[in-house]
Design an enzyme around this catalytic site. Structure first.
Site, mmCIF file in Angstrom:
data_model
loop_
_atom_site.group_PDB
_atom_site.id
_atom_site.type_symbol
_atom_site.label_atom_id
_atom_site.label_comp_id
_atom_site.label_asym_id
_atom_site.label_seq_id
_atom_site.Cartn_x
_atom_site.Cartn_y
_atom_site.Cartn_z
ATOM 1 N N SER A 94 -14.717 -7.547 0.322
ATOM 2 C CA SER A 94 -15.498 -6.587 -0.469
ATOM 3 C C SER A 94 -15.008 -5.182 -0.147
ATOM 4 O O SER A 94 -15.710 -4.389 0.488
ATOM 5 C CB SER A 94 -16.990 -6.679 -0.105
ATOM 6 O OG SER A 94 -17.481 -7.990 -0.248
ATOM 7 N N GLU A 95 -13.785 -4.871 -0.560
ATOM 8 C CA GLU A 95 -13.199 -3.598 -0.131
ATOM 9 C C GLU A 95 -14.027 -2.400 -0.569
ATOM 10 O O GLU A 95 -14.197 -1.437 0.183
ATOM 11 C CB GLU A 95 -11.764 -3.456 -0.656
ATOM 12 C CG GLU A 95 -10.752 -4.373 0.018
ATOM 13 C CD GLU A 95 -10.665 -5.740 -0.629
ATOM 14 O OE1 GLU A 95 -11.442 -6.027 -1.569
ATOM 15 O OE2 GLU A 95 -9.808 -6.542 -0.207
ATOM 16 N N PHE A 122 -3.902 -4.647 2.256
ATOM 17 C CA PHE A 122 -2.657 -4.260 1.578
ATOM 18 C C PHE A 122 -2.965 -3.064 0.678
ATOM 19 O O PHE A 122 -4.004 -3.047 0.016
ATOM 20 C CB PHE A 122 -2.097 -5.421 0.741
ATOM 21 C CG PHE A 122 -1.667 -6.591 1.561
ATOM 22 C CD1 PHE A 122 -0.396 -6.632 2.125
ATOM 23 C CD2 PHE A 122 -2.526 -7.655 1.793
ATOM 24 C CE1 PHE A 122 0.001 -7.719 2.905
ATOM 25 C CE2 PHE A 122 -2.139 -8.739 2.574
ATOM 26 C CZ PHE A 122 -0.872 -8.772 3.129
ATOM 27 N N HIS A 127 1.531 -7.120 -3.277
ATOM 28 C CA HIS A 127 1.328 -6.967 -1.834
ATOM 29 C C HIS A 127 2.474 -6.212 -1.173
ATOM 30 O O HIS A 127 2.642 -6.279 0.041
ATOM 31 C CB HIS A 127 1.210 -8.343 -1.160
ATOM 32 C CG HIS A 127 -0.024 -9.103 -1.493
ATOM 33 N ND1 HIS A 127 -0.279 -9.582 -2.749
ATOM 34 C CD2 HIS A 127 -1.080 -9.475 -0.732
ATOM 35 C CE1 HIS A 127 -1.445 -10.221 -2.746
ATOM 36 N NE2 HIS A 127 -1.954 -10.170 -1.535
#
Lengths: 328, 355
Positions: B78-79, B102, B148
């Site tokens: 849950s950035e 990332f 990424h």
């Protein structure tokens, strides 16, 4: 202290709540006049929604943080932010809460526990989780309360935040001010299930639906939620059903997307009218004293305009300062 | 540790970052760290392990055993939620470190970084500080393809209110990480995956992430200052993070051919050490900027403009930018190697100027 047997509200708190709501309404009406004169550059009126933050903030202390939205003047006033500094901010003056750098959508006064209005819908919700995390890590009893509209229910970050607050048992109160319209879009259209409160149990937290046009109901519902939070029992979601009497922003004519009948229905349940009746019914006050509170609000608002008018605009150097604490 | 050991101590980039975090956490109770799998396996105390992972790059390995679950906090994926929580914690008196695994994942949490972390101090009239440190991984060369493997330095450097640093080796990693945690502004620390020892091409990874002397004691490398690890007079090569290594390797080859090469290790992207760049270019009169980021609106472009505006009269040749091409990071090994700035490309560019 005399307390109502029916509601558990003492006289002093009841009078404070009336004073706060009437001051808010007069302040907002004055903001509109200032906008019409071209001095105040844009705002989102909170008229009609005064009861929501007032009932909640009656339980809060300076160390408790609240976070708001683009429509946050009522939150600020309920949390005790200085009216003079608010009006100065709205007129872009250096004496404003934010030195004229924030304006209507960003009023903040962390010392009073107003951790900021925020112009991005939903953006403040995880920030409130962080303030609650500080409380937990530092072992204080402070809670954080985040207000958001029904529009923010469409933002994914709400659910990330509810989940975090729940798994970490953080002292957060999520308060959805459901004023039925996200800008011009009705929540009946945009919100599956027609309720945000119903979504809370999935996050293992209580979700309660409250009449947001009743400050007494707001007071009682939030009392339980805040006490739970202070006791380390985790977050609560409150869905406060309310109504903004004016458009989304200054020039928005709301009758293009809602009806006169609907507006009349909500105005017939006006939070200030109902509180006036409550004060009289409970024997807490009378017409004369209530008029005195209205007059007090009127004077305070007039003083805020005078203070703002007499304050200077920021120096042009202020454009460049406070981008960073230090940058070299 | 004896004096001679201290003067020659080599540790990995990952160990260097870990040491910086551990020291700051031990010495400042307001510092804590959260992110996905930074301990790893949270909630499985029954397995009897302190941490399963310690972060995908092991930057936080062992810390939960020393500081506990409150201060080394595994998060759900849950950035936006946990970076936003980091902003709120910072605003209310903590010094959080948050791990954006990332850099490409900024796409799901950019609002919290650019609209809250970057703006609150100014927007609130200077009355709130946001001392958050965001660590993130960057870079191609690990067969991770387009999502990424980006660097994206310029995206964040673009925003007033954010500070950006990009270490190039263990020494600068420890010093900049320490400075970032102690800084009162939001700082993003870009850690290149190759420097952290990840590679699919063994010869590329060999020795990377070593080679610098890292003091055991705590120290800061000031944010906003570049280093000049190689001094010379004929040409300036400017590197950022991993490309500093590329520049140093190119410098060795160019020196064998008789050229006197200066290498600038930029280290800080915002603020940027304009003074060191201009001073060097005025001396060498030639510059090659080596930046792994996309070329449009990049740090390389920014430096090129800076040099053109402030040192034009001193230049013997136009500034050359060696960047990734305006394309995405590919998966296939030959394509990925072609994508990256290389020693060969730098040497070729330098010789085209100097001959």
């Amino acid at each position: 202290m005399a307390k109502s047997k029916e509601t558990g509200i003492d006289k002093q708190t009841a009078l404070w709540m009336y004073q706060t709501m009437t001051t808010t309404r007069m302040f907002e009406a004055e903001c509109r006049r200032q906008a019409d004169q071209g001095k105040l550059r844009g705002m989102h009126s909170s008229i009609g929604q005064e009861a929501v933050p007032t009932g909640i903030c009656a339980h809060l202390k300076d160390g408790d943080q609240i976070l708001g939205t683009h429509r946050s003047h009522h939150h600020c006033i309920a949390k005790g932010v200085n009216l003079n500094e608010m009006m100065a901010e709205l007129l872009g003056k250096s004496t404003g809460t934010n030195k004229g750098k924030g304006g209507t959508m960003h009023i903040a006064d962390i010392n009073k526990g107003m951790l900021g209005a925020n112009g991005v819908v939903g953006s403040n919700i995880p920030v409130a989780v962080g303030a609650a995390l500080t409380s937990k890590l530092k072992g204080s009893q402070n809670v954080s309360v985040v207000f958001f509209g029904d529009g923010a229910v469409g933002q994914g970050v709400l659910y990330e935040s509810m989940n975090l607050a729940s798994i970490w048992k953080l002292p957060v109160i999520f308060v959805c001010e459901n004023n039925r319209y996200a800008e011009a879009t009705p929540f009946e259209y945009s919100m599956a299930g027609q309720s945000v409160a119903k979504r809370a149990p999935g996050f293992d937290m209580p979700g309660i639906n409250v009449d947001g046009q009743s400050v007494v109901e707001m007071y009682n519902a939030s009392k339980v939620a805040i006490q739970k939070a202070r006791n380390g029992e985790g977050p609560t979601l409150i869905e406060a059903m309310t109504y903004r009497y004016q458009g989304h922003f200054g020039a928005d004519p709301p009758l293009t997307y809602r009806t006169e009948e609907e507006e009349a229905l909500y105005k017939s349940k006006d939070c200030i009218d109902r509180m006036k009746s409550y004060l009289i019914d409970m024997g807490f006050s009378d017409e004369e004293e209530i008029s005195g509170m209205d007059e007090k609000a009127n004077i305070a608002v007039a003083e805020s305009v005078k203070f703002a008018d007499e304050s200077p605009f920021p120096n042009l150097e202020e454009l460049h300062t406070e981008v960073y604490v230090k940058y070299e | 540790m004896t004096q001679s050991q201290e003067n020659s101590r080599q540790i990995t980039y990952v160990q260097a970052v870990n040491e910086a975090i551990e020291y700051e956490m031990a010495n400042d109770p307001d510092v804590f760290i959260m992110g996905e799998d930074i301990a790893g396996g949270a909630g499985r105390a029954d397995l009897g392990k302190q941490d399963a992972w310690g972060g995908v790059f092991r930057l936080t390995k062992g810390l939960i055993g020393k500081f506990g679950e409150d201060r080394v906090r595994d998060t759900p994926i849950s950035e936006a939620g946990f970076i936003g929580a980091g902003v709120g914690a910072a605003a209310t008196g903590m010094r959080p470190i948050v791990d954006l695994m990332f850099v490409g994942f900024f796409g799901v949490c950019g609002d919290q970084i650019v609209n809250n972390a970057a703006k609150m101090h100014y927007m609130f009239g200077g009355k709130v500080k946001i001392p958050i440190t965001i660590i993130t991984s960057t870079g191609a060369g690990t067969a991770s393809a387009a999502q990424h493997s980006e660097t994206l330095y310029s995206v964040f450097t673009h925003f007033p209110g954010l500070k950006c640093v990009s270490p190039s080796d263990p020494y600068t990693a420890k010093g900049l990480m320490t400075a970032a945690i102690r800084d009162d502004d939001p700082v993003i620390v870009f850690n290149h995956k190759l420097l952290m020892g990840r590679t699919v091409k063994p010869e590329m990874g060999k020795g990377i992430g070593f080679g610098s002397i890292v003091p055991e004691n705590s120290y800061e490398i000031p944010i906003g200052k570049a280093l000049v690890p190689v001094e010379g007079n004929d040409i300036t090569l400017i590197g950022i993070s991993y490309t500093t290594l590329v520049c140093k390797e190119a410098a060795v080859e160019l020196q064998k051919k008789g050229y006197s090469v200066e290498v600038i290790d930029l280290l800080s992207l915002s603020p940027m050490d304009n003074e060191t760049i201009i001073k060097s270019v005025m001396k060498t009169r030639n510059v090659v900027i080596v930046d792994e980021d996309y070329p449009r609106c990049s740090i390389a472009s920014d430096i090129s403009a800076l040099v053109a505006e402030e040192a034009f009269d001193y230049l013997d040749s136009p500034p050359i930018r060696i960047t990734a091409p305006h394309t995405l990071v590919p998966y296939s090994l030959p394509l990925e190697m072609e994508y990256l700035p290389s020693k060969e490309k730098v040497i070729e560019a330098a010789i085209s100027i100097l001959e």
